[in-house]
Design a protein around this motif. Structure first.
Motif, PDB file in Angstrom:
ATOM      1  N   ALA A 230       0.848  -1.208  -0.084  1.00 21.42           N
ATOM      2  CA  ALA A 230       0.054  -0.086   0.245  1.00 21.42           C
ATOM      3  C   ALA A 230       0.820   1.197   0.034  1.00 21.42           C
ATOM      4  CB  ALA A 230      -0.941   0.275   1.128  1.00 21.42           C
ATOM      5  N   GLN A 231       0.330   2.284  -0.542  1.00 17.75           N
ATOM      6  CA  GLN A 231       0.983   3.794  -0.290  1.00 17.75           C
ATOM      7  C   GLN A 231       0.333   4.180   0.887  1.00 17.75           C
ATOM      8  OE1 GLN A 231       3.090   5.257  -2.454  1.00 17.75           O
ATOM      9  NE2 GLN A 231       3.428   3.488  -3.676  1.00 17.75           N
ATOM     10  N   ILE A 232       1.082   4.868   1.649  1.00 14.53           N
ATOM     11  CA  ILE A 232       0.722   5.321   3.184  1.00 14.53           C
ATOM     12  C   ILE A 232       1.135   6.890   3.100  1.00 14.53           C
ATOM     13  CG2 ILE A 232       1.126   5.231   5.454  1.00 14.53           C
ATOM     14  CD1 ILE A 232       0.146   2.642   4.188  1.00 14.53           C
TER      15      ILE A 232
ATOM     16  N   THR B 271       4.838   7.360   2.112  1.00 11.80           N
ATOM     17  CA  THR B 271       5.800   6.178   2.179  1.00 11.80           C
ATOM     18  C   THR B 271       5.173   5.049   1.574  1.00 11.80           C
ATOM     19  OG1 THR B 271       7.388   4.693   3.404  1.00 11.80           O
ATOM     20  CG2 THR B 271       5.464   5.262   4.499  1.00 11.80           C
ATOM     21  N   ALA B 272       5.401   3.749   1.640  1.00  7.01           N
ATOM     22  CA  ALA B 272       4.720   2.826   0.837  1.00  7.01           C
ATOM     23  C   ALA B 272       5.382   1.394   1.719  1.00  7.01           C
ATOM     24  CB  ALA B 272       5.282   2.543  -0.465  1.00  7.01           C
ATOM     25  N   VAL B 273       4.405   0.698   1.854  1.00  5.29           N
ATOM     26  CA  VAL B 273       4.913  -0.703   2.684  1.00  5.29           C
ATOM     27  C   VAL B 273       4.742  -1.849   1.501  1.00  5.29           C
ATOM     28  CG1 VAL B 273       4.428   0.171   5.003  1.00  5.29           C
ATOM     29  CG2 VAL B 273       2.486  -0.955   3.503  1.00  5.29           C
ATOM     30  N   GLY B 274       5.404  -2.810   1.634  1.00  8.01           N
ATOM     31  CA  GLY B 274       5.271  -4.085   0.800  1.00  8.01           C
ATOM     32  C   GLY B 274       5.393  -5.375   1.584  1.00  8.01           C
ATOM     33  N   TYR B 275       4.984  -6.387   1.117  1.00  4.43           N
ATOM     34  CA  TYR B 275       4.931  -7.919   1.414  1.00  4.43           C
ATOM     35  C   TYR B 275       6.398  -8.086   1.892  1.00  4.43           C
ATOM     36  CZ  TYR B 275       4.617 -12.905   1.621  1.00  4.43           C
ATOM     37  OH  TYR B 275       4.707 -14.107   1.696  1.00  4.43           O
ATOM     38  N   ALA B 276       6.640  -8.700   3.106  1.00  5.67           N
ATOM     39  CA  ALA B 276       7.886  -9.116   3.477  1.00  5.67           C
ATOM     40  C   ALA B 276       7.920 -10.771   3.824  1.00  5.67           C
ATOM     41  CB  ALA B 276       8.474  -8.489   4.816  1.00  5.67           C
ATOM     42  N   GLY B 277       6.734 -11.165   4.402  1.00  7.58           N
ATOM     43  CA  GLY B 277       6.549 -12.549   4.396  1.00  7.58           C
ATOM     44  C   GLY B 277       5.331 -12.846   5.188  1.00  7.58           C
TER      45      GLY B 277
END
Length: 416
Positions: free
Chosen positions: A244-246, A254-260
């Protein structure tokens, strides 16, 4: 998939995860704008033999009406008062070309199961198509050149006759805070540094964060908080969408993305609602599910824990949504497929029904669209599934939420 547990349908409280984006879900059964969310529709059960090749070389024949024939992509050049997206298409091609230069691509294509589809041929095809897309002056000119120079490999689909189920995903924008406050109290979590040593079965969502979503600081997740959200449903939707964009409370982005993620299968919360009689399955759309939880927030504690899988995130400042082949995905020019059988980074053509804004509402239109296969998803399995990237923000989410139906998928390679 971006890892697509990102957003199969993308809005649907219950879709899959793309690689590092937000996930989500055509001969042409055009669905109505109020058709059920793709994640609520019956799962596709492939009926083709497991050892059958996923793609078959086909003769597309001759067309009498150009605009209804394969390869008529007017969106490149602009239509209905909208500008064209030629530059976006060219950028997406360049992203795939960059991927094809990697050692990962070389390794994957060494063992690709469909005869005649090689790394060299895929790359040559992209380079030639890029020349044609850059120089063509009209949909008809590009269509004619493609049909003359390219071979069409059709997906056998989920029935062996080319029927492919289409869904869409998008990257949402959410408000969050870097610190916990009275208003922002629902966290996303980083990947635990010792995650690979966690014993299986992994803890469930309920065990990790509690029924109310606020107990993560009492167990394995303590100290791993990445961002805080005002609404529990927002945080949960990012679990579904994978990225998602935050918009941060201090005004920055900022942005977050899948890590596990923990090792549990997909569970559709929409189907759970219908199973319990909370909402009728017929006509149950993503917006209706969102409204249900907004109006009855106490039900979040009853239904969200039913998806036992728990997703962890990492921050990507300034980074665009990224697909499973580790290149950015492009709105309306990137798709997600099952990468165990489909050629990564390759040029494809989808024929499907997609919703577009018209007179204040969304109307479905049958389209041809040249796309690049750059992503995958946990719910995108078999030759009969495609997830189409709509883009970022609310409109993209609204469109993704009502995308769903049957269509066709072709891969285009220069004739030998």
């Amino acid at each position: 998939m971006m890892k697509k547990t990102l957003a199969l349908l993308s809005l649907s409280l219950g879709i899959p995860l793309v690689s590092q984006i937000a996930v989500a879900q055509v001969i042409l059964n055009v669905p109505l704008p109020n058709s059920p969310s793709p994640e609520l529709q019956p799962p596709v059960k492939p009926s083709t033999p497991e050892n059958e090749a996923p793609l078959k070389l086909v003769n597309i024949g001759n067309c009498t009406t150009q605009s209804t024939c394969l390869g008529w992509d007017e969106q490149i050049f602009g239509s209905r008062g909208q500008p064209g997206d030629r530059q976006a298409l060219l950028a997406s091609i360049d992203n795939s070309l960059r991927y094809l230069e990697t050692s990962t691509a070389q390794r994957i294509y060494q063992n690709y199961p469909v005869r005649g589809i090689t790394l060299t041929r895929v790359r040559r095809s992209l380079l030639r198509f890029r020349q044609l897309a850059a120089s063509s002056l009209s949909p008809a000119q590009l269509q004619a050149a493609v049909q003359k120079e390219f071979a069409f490999y059709q997906s056998v689909g989920n029935d062996g006759r080319g029927t492919v189920k289409f869904t869409a995903y998008y990257e949402p924008v959410y408000n969050a805070s870097r610190v916990r406050t009275a208003a922002y109290k629902y966290p996303l979590y980083r990947l635990p540094p010792n995650f690979e040593k966690w014993h299986k079965p992994h803890p469930t969502r309920l065990q990790l964060e509690g029924k109310d979503g606020l107990q993560g600081n009492k167990g394995k997740l303590r100290g791993l908080e990445l961002l805080w959200f005002r609404d529990r449903l927002d945080a949960y939707m990012i679990h579904i969408q994978g990225s998602a964009q935050i918009q941060l409370a201090d005004g920055t982005r900022t942005a977050v993305g899948y890590a596990g993620a923990t090792d549990y299968p997909w569970t559709s919360i929409g189907r759970e609602l219908a199973k319990d009689g909370k909402m009728p399955l017929s006509g149950l759309t993503m917006p209706k599910m969102i409204s249900f939880f907004r109006e009855q927030p106490h039900e979040l504690s009853n239904y969200l824990p039913r998806w036992e899988r728990f997703v962890f995130f990492q921050e990507f400042q300034g980074r665009r949504a990224t697909g499973s082949i580790n290149v950015p995905v492009t709105p309306e020019r990137s798709i997600a497929t099952d990468k165990s059988i489909m050629p990564p980074g390759a040029l494809a053509l989808v024929q499907t029904s997609l919703p577009y804004p018209a007179a204040g509402r969304l109307e479905h239109r049958v389209v041809n669209r040249f796309v690049l296969d750059q992503d995958t998803g946990s719910a995108i399995k078999g030759a009969g599934r495609v997830d189409y990237f709509m883009g970022t923000g609310k409109l993209a989410g609204d469109r993704a939420g009502i995308t769903g139906g049957n269509g066709s998928l072709y891969y285009l390679l220069l004739k030998e």
